[in-house]
Write an enzyme that holds these catalytic residues in place. Sequence first.
Site, short mmCIF file in Angstrom:
data_model
loop_
_atom_site.label_atom_id
_atom_site.label_comp_id
_atom_site.label_asym_id
_atom_site.label_seq_id
_atom_site.Cartn_x
_atom_site.Cartn_y
_atom_site.Cartn_z
N SER A 186 -0.25 5.94 16.70
CA SER A 186 0.41 5.40 17.89
C SER A 186 0.78 6.54 18.82
O SER A 186 1.07 7.66 18.35
CB SER A 186 1.69 4.66 17.47
OG SER A 186 2.53 4.46 18.59
N TYR A 233 9.69 5.41 13.21
CA TYR A 233 8.30 5.01 13.47
C TYR A 233 7.55 6.14 14.17
O TYR A 233 6.44 6.52 13.75
CB TYR A 233 8.29 3.74 14.31
CG TYR A 233 6.90 3.27 14.70
CD1 TYR A 233 6.12 2.53 13.81
CD2 TYR A 233 6.37 3.56 15.95
CE1 TYR A 233 4.85 2.10 14.16
CE2 TYR A 233 5.11 3.13 16.31
CZ TYR A 233 4.35 2.41 15.42
OH TYR A 233 3.09 1.99 15.77
N VAL A 288 0.81 -1.22 0.00
CA VAL A 288 0.00 0.00 0.00
C VAL A 288 0.84 1.27 0.00
O VAL A 288 0.31 2.36 0.16
CB VAL A 288 -1.00 0.02 1.18
CG1 VAL A 288 -2.00 -1.10 1.07
CG2 VAL A 288 -0.27 0.00 2.51
N SER A 347 6.98 8.96 11.89
CA SER A 347 5.94 8.66 10.89
C SER A 347 4.54 8.78 11.48
O SER A 347 3.62 9.25 10.82
CB SER A 347 6.15 7.24 10.32
OG SER A 347 5.75 6.24 11.24
N1 LIG Z 1 0.51 -3.53 18.23
C1 LIG Z 1 0.51 -2.42 18.92
O1 LIG Z 1 0.67 -2.44 20.15
C2 LIG Z 1 0.30 -1.09 18.24
C3 LIG Z 1 0.29 0.07 19.02
C4 LIG Z 1 0.09 1.30 18.42
C5 LIG Z 1 -0.12 1.36 17.04
N2 LIG Z 1 -0.11 0.22 16.30
C6 LIG Z 1 -0.38 0.33 14.83
O2 LIG Z 1 -1.37 -0.60 14.49
C7 LIG Z 1 -1.21 -0.99 13.11
C8 LIG Z 1 -1.20 -2.52 13.02
O3 LIG Z 1 -0.12 -2.98 13.80
P1 LIG Z 1 0.06 -4.49 14.26
O4 LIG Z 1 0.64 -4.43 15.60
O5 LIG Z 1 -1.17 -5.28 13.98
O6 LIG Z 1 1.25 -4.90 13.24
P2 LIG Z 1 1.68 -6.30 12.60
O7 LIG Z 1 1.24 -7.42 13.43
O8 LIG Z 1 3.12 -6.15 12.29
O9 LIG Z 1 0.83 -6.32 11.22
C9 LIG Z 1 1.11 -5.37 10.21
C10 LIG Z 1 0.29 -5.69 8.99
O10 LIG Z 1 0.58 -4.72 7.99
C11 LIG Z 1 0.98 -5.39 6.78
N3 LIG Z 1 1.86 -4.49 6.04
C12 LIG Z 1 3.06 -3.98 6.44
N4 LIG Z 1 3.56 -3.21 5.47
C13 LIG Z 1 2.68 -3.23 4.44
C14 LIG Z 1 2.66 -2.64 3.15
N5 LIG Z 1 3.65 -1.86 2.71
N6 LIG Z 1 1.59 -2.88 2.35
C15 LIG Z 1 0.58 -3.67 2.78
N7 LIG Z 1 0.54 -4.26 3.98
C16 LIG Z 1 1.59 -4.04 4.80
C17 LIG Z 1 1.59 -6.70 7.27
O11 LIG Z 1 1.62 -7.72 6.29
P3 LIG Z 1 2.85 -7.89 5.25
O12 LIG Z 1 4.11 -7.71 6.04
O13 LIG Z 1 2.67 -9.24 4.67
O14 LIG Z 1 2.67 -6.80 4.24
C18 LIG Z 1 0.61 -7.05 8.38
O15 LIG Z 1 -0.57 -7.59 7.84
C19 LIG Z 1 0.10 -0.35 12.66
O16 LIG Z 1 -0.19 0.85 11.93
C20 LIG Z 1 0.80 -0.01 13.95
O17 LIG Z 1 1.69 1.06 13.82
C21 LIG Z 1 0.10 -1.00 16.86
#
Ligand SMILES: NC(=O)c1ccc[n+]([C@@H]2O[C@H](COP(=O)([O-])OP(=O)(O)OC[C@H]3O[C@@H](n4cnc5c(N)ncnc54)[C@H](OP(=O)(O)O)[C@@H]3O)[C@@H](O)[C@H]2O)c1
Length: 242
Positions: free
Chosen positions: A144, A156, A63, A159
């Site tokens: 975040s 991060y 994306v 961003s």
């Molecule tokens: N987990 C937390 O505690 C937390 C806290 C604050 C904010 N967030 C935010 O929540 C969101 C989801 O995080 P998460 O923890 O669920 O992360 P995650 O487990 O690492 O999952 C990330 C997802 O994004 C996909 N992705 C990464 N780069 C991409 C790209 N260029 N194009 C398309 N898909 C892409 C990955 O699949 P592929 O690698 O196969 O593309 C995966 O499906 C993120 O924006 C993160 O910054 C998370």
Amino acid sequence: MNLKGKVALITGASRGIGRAIAHAYVDAGAAVVITARGAPALYAVREELLQKSGHVLAVVADVSRSSEIARLVEATLAEFGQIDVLVNNAGILGPSPRPPLIEFDEHTFNEVLRVNVTGPFLMTKAVLPHMLERGSGSIINVTSGAGYGYAYWGAYGVSKGALDALSRTWAGELEGSGVRVNLVNPGRTQTQMQREAYPDEDISDYPLPEEITPVFVWLASDDAKDVNGEYFEAQEFVIPAS
Ligand SMILES: NC(=O)c1ccc[n+]([C@@H]2O[C@H](COP(=O)([O-])OP(=O)(O)OC[C@H]3O[C@@H](n4cnc5c(N)ncnc54)[C@H](OP(=O)(O)O)[C@@H]3O)[C@@H](O)[C@H]2O)c1
């Protein structure tokens, strides 16, 4: 909260928070389009969702690349004819363990900003003509607390700060159009990214992604049709009395 008749496009839905949002949306009656770069995990989530609903499309795409975004949006409109909701959830942390900013090379810094900021910008630009024509749409950008700019959160944090500004800019410019743009901070949640952010910590006490989805369902619903430019903490969210 009913999402029947709505079509939602969720980026980064092959695991973690995006996968949980896709399940919650299907449970609320929406048709969903899920995307991520890695095909096997994405198709596995598609199979899970198909157990509940026939209205599921999985499109492998990066994306942060406009040609792949164009293909994704075209495929969505060809399959379902409309896009009501866009969740810009896909994101990357960058190097783990998290280095100080001075250790970032140019390529890595740019890559994190490209996926986490340019990606949501391009995705929004791609769906907006369709949403503006229909006079409605809900765009949810996943941010975040690191966006404040804390030490050792590197590219991060930078961003996510930029994503906050991007979202408020869109929200201001789209006010009155029927298209709304809001921010959700999931807070610390048990996912692969959280494990990468804290490789030495036990994160098993943190909420599961499935526990933080109510705000995403509410923002996608017509109950939130007048909500624009707001910032929500997913773990503190309580559905407002209507
Ligand atoms: N987990 C937390 O505690 C937390 C806290 C604050 C904010 N967030 C935010 O929540 C969101 C989801 O995080 P998460 O923890 O669920 O992360 P995650 O487990 O690492 O999952 C990330 C997802 O994004 C996909 N992705 C990464 N780069 C991409 C790209 N260029 N194009 C398309 N898909 C892409 C990955 O699949 P592929 O690698 O196969 O593309 C995966 O499906 C993120 O924006 C993160 O910054 C998370």
